[in-house]
Design a protein around this motif. Structure first.
Motif, mmCIF file in Angstrom:
data_model
loop_
_atom_site.group_PDB
_atom_site.id
_atom_site.type_symbol
_atom_site.label_atom_id
_atom_site.label_comp_id
_atom_site.label_asym_id
_atom_site.label_seq_id
_atom_site.Cartn_x
_atom_site.Cartn_y
_atom_site.Cartn_z
ATOM 1 N N LEU A 76 2.490 -1.992 7.337
ATOM 2 C CA LEU A 76 1.142 -2.320 6.901
ATOM 3 C C LEU A 76 1.165 -3.665 6.196
ATOM 4 O O LEU A 76 2.031 -3.922 5.360
ATOM 5 N N SER A 77 0.234 -4.553 6.565
ATOM 6 C CA SER A 77 0.164 -5.843 5.893
ATOM 7 C C SER A 77 -1.292 -6.214 5.677
ATOM 8 O O SER A 77 -2.180 -5.785 6.412
ATOM 9 N N CYS A 78 -1.535 -7.029 4.675
ATOM 10 C CA CYS A 78 -2.884 -7.447 4.293
ATOM 11 C C CYS A 78 -3.435 -8.417 5.347
ATOM 12 O O CYS A 78 -2.772 -9.402 5.677
ATOM 13 N N PRO A 79 -4.648 -8.182 5.849
ATOM 14 C CA PRO A 79 -5.211 -9.087 6.846
ATOM 15 C C PRO A 79 -5.617 -10.442 6.256
ATOM 16 O O PRO A 79 -5.717 -11.421 6.971
ATOM 17 N N HIS A 80 -5.807 -10.490 4.941
ATOM 18 C CA HIS A 80 -6.258 -11.730 4.308
ATOM 19 C C HIS A 80 -5.102 -12.671 3.977
ATOM 20 O O HIS A 80 -5.116 -13.837 4.345
ATOM 21 N N CYS A 81 -4.072 -12.147 3.276
ATOM 22 C CA CYS A 81 -2.971 -13.024 2.845
ATOM 23 C C CYS A 81 -1.675 -12.783 3.614
ATOM 24 O O CYS A 81 -0.724 -13.552 3.491
ATOM 25 N N GLY A 82 -1.590 -11.684 4.395
ATOM 26 C CA GLY A 82 -0.406 -11.408 5.189
ATOM 27 C C GLY A 82 0.713 -10.710 4.439
ATOM 28 O O GLY A 82 1.781 -10.464 4.987
ATOM 29 N N MET A 83 0.495 -10.365 3.190
ATOM 30 C CA MET A 83 1.533 -9.704 2.403
ATOM 31 C C MET A 83 1.736 -8.281 2.917
ATOM 32 O O MET A 83 0.785 -7.578 3.214
ATOM 33 N N SER A 84 2.996 -7.862 3.017
ATOM 34 C CA SER A 84 3.291 -6.497 3.446
ATOM 35 C C SER A 84 3.526 -5.631 2.213
ATOM 36 O O SER A 84 3.777 -6.126 1.118
ATOM 37 N N TYR A 85 3.460 -4.326 2.431
ATOM 38 C CA TYR A 85 3.704 -3.410 1.322
ATOM 39 C C TYR A 85 5.143 -3.537 0.839
ATOM 40 O O TYR A 85 5.420 -3.432 -0.350
ATOM 41 N N ARG A 86 6.048 -3.824 1.761
ATOM 42 C CA ARG A 86 7.456 -4.038 1.384
ATOM 43 C C ARG A 86 7.574 -5.240 0.448
ATOM 44 O O ARG A 86 8.312 -5.205 -0.532
ATOM 45 N N ALA A 97 -6.944 -10.085 -3.661
ATOM 46 C CA ALA A 97 -7.834 -8.961 -3.950
ATOM 47 C C ALA A 97 -7.937 -8.001 -2.766
ATOM 48 O O ALA A 97 -8.098 -6.793 -2.945
ATOM 49 N N ALA A 98 -7.816 -8.503 -1.542
ATOM 50 C CA ALA A 98 -7.915 -7.649 -0.354
ATOM 51 C C ALA A 98 -6.719 -6.698 -0.244
ATOM 52 O O ALA A 98 -6.815 -5.660 0.413
ATOM 53 N N CYS A 99 -5.607 -7.018 -0.888
ATOM 54 C CA CYS A 99 -4.430 -6.146 -0.864
ATOM 55 C C CYS A 99 -4.737 -4.783 -1.488
ATOM 56 O O CYS A 99 -4.191 -3.775 -1.068
ATOM 57 N N TYR A 100 -5.610 -4.762 -2.506
ATOM 58 C CA TYR A 100 -5.943 -3.488 -3.142
ATOM 59 C C TYR A 100 -6.608 -2.537 -2.148
ATOM 60 O O TYR A 100 -6.338 -1.344 -2.144
ATOM 61 N N ASP A 101 -7.470 -3.075 -1.276
ATOM 62 C CA ASP A 101 -8.107 -2.235 -0.263
ATOM 63 C C ASP A 101 -7.108 -1.856 0.837
ATOM 64 O O ASP A 101 -7.096 -0.726 1.310
ATOM 65 N N THR A 102 -6.285 -2.809 1.236
ATOM 66 C CA THR A 102 -5.326 -2.573 2.313
ATOM 67 C C THR A 102 -4.295 -1.512 1.929
ATOM 68 O O THR A 102 -3.981 -0.632 2.723
ATOM 69 N N PHE A 103 -3.760 -1.589 0.718
ATOM 70 C CA PHE A 103 -2.697 -0.691 0.278
ATOM 71 C C PHE A 103 -3.209 0.417 -0.641
ATOM 72 O O PHE A 103 -2.449 0.993 -1.406
ATOM 73 N N ARG A 104 -4.509 0.713 -0.576
ATOM 74 C CA ARG A 104 -5.129 1.690 -1.482
ATOM 75 C C ARG A 104 -4.361 3.019 -1.494
ATOM 76 O O ARG A 104 -4.088 3.574 -2.556
ATOM 77 N N GLY A 105 -3.990 3.516 -0.336
ATOM 78 C CA GLY A 105 -3.296 4.804 -0.253
ATOM 79 C C GLY A 105 -1.973 4.827 -1.002
ATOM 80 O O GLY A 105 -1.606 5.836 -1.607
ATOM 81 N N GLN A 106 -1.248 3.712 -0.973
ATOM 82 C CA GLN A 106 0.043 3.649 -1.654
ATOM 83 C C GLN A 106 -0.123 3.286 -3.135
ATOM 84 O O GLN A 106 0.668 3.709 -3.971
#
Length: 181
Positions: A76-86, A97-106
């Motif tokens: 899973l990676s952020c569509p805005h900045c490209g950061m992965s959960y790893r 800020a988009a990472c919070y929505d992308t990784f909400r479950g974790q």
């Protein structure tokens, strides 16, 4: 730390070998480490595997099991900045800020464990605290009102509507009669 073999370059590979003779540690630069075939795994077809590939193979399998457990097939990676959960796990920092929505479950379980809640409830400044609190209450009641109308609970919806009107009037009085609807 300098390489144990050449003594010139910075050691980037650290090998600890435990055997019959006890514990032997080697600190090697990249070029000297490439010469140690004893420690570098070789595939069945005779090709050498880099240390990165070797470690990725070992730790990547644990990552794969983690992804299967979380229901994801890929990383899973952020569509805005490209950061992965790893990346987040390694740095401990969110990319945007988009990472919070992308990784909400974790992130929600982590935030609940650390802060006791996954919702930010910051301090309210004294001079704007009264109106800000009123605005938040109005927003919450408006959401409840909408839900009641959708569920056809009209009596409760009428009560909430009256509360919202009263709070909006109070808000207008506090803000000096300005209309903020």
């Amino acid at each position: 730390m300098l390489c144990d073999d050449c003594g010139r370059k910075e050691a980037v590979v650290h090998i600890t070998q435990i055997g019959a003779n006890g514990r032997v540690e080697k600190h090697l630069c990249e070029s000297c480490a490439a010469g140690y075939n004893d420690f570098v795994p070789v595939q069945q077809d005779g090709r050498h595997v880099s240390v990165d590939d070797f470690l990725r193979g070992i730790f990547g399998s644990a990552q794969g099991q983690e992804n299967k457990a979380s229901g994801g097939t890929g990383e899973l990676s952020c569509p805005h900045c490209g950061m992965s959960y790893r990346d987040f796990r390694q740095t401990g920092k969110i990319g945007c800020a988009a990472c919070y929505d992308t990784f909400r479950g974790q992130l929600e379980p982590i935030l609940r464990r650390i802060h006791g809640s996954s919702v930010h409830r910051g301090k309210i400044p004294h001079r704007s605290g009264g109106t800000l609190e009123l605005k938040q209450t109005i927003a919450q009641l408006s959401q409840q009102l909408k839900a009641c109308v959708e569920q056809e609970e009209y009596e409760k919806a009428a009560e909430l509507r009256d509360k919202v009107r009263a709070l909006k009037q109070e808000l207008q009085q506090k803000e000096g009669g300005q209309d903020h609807e």
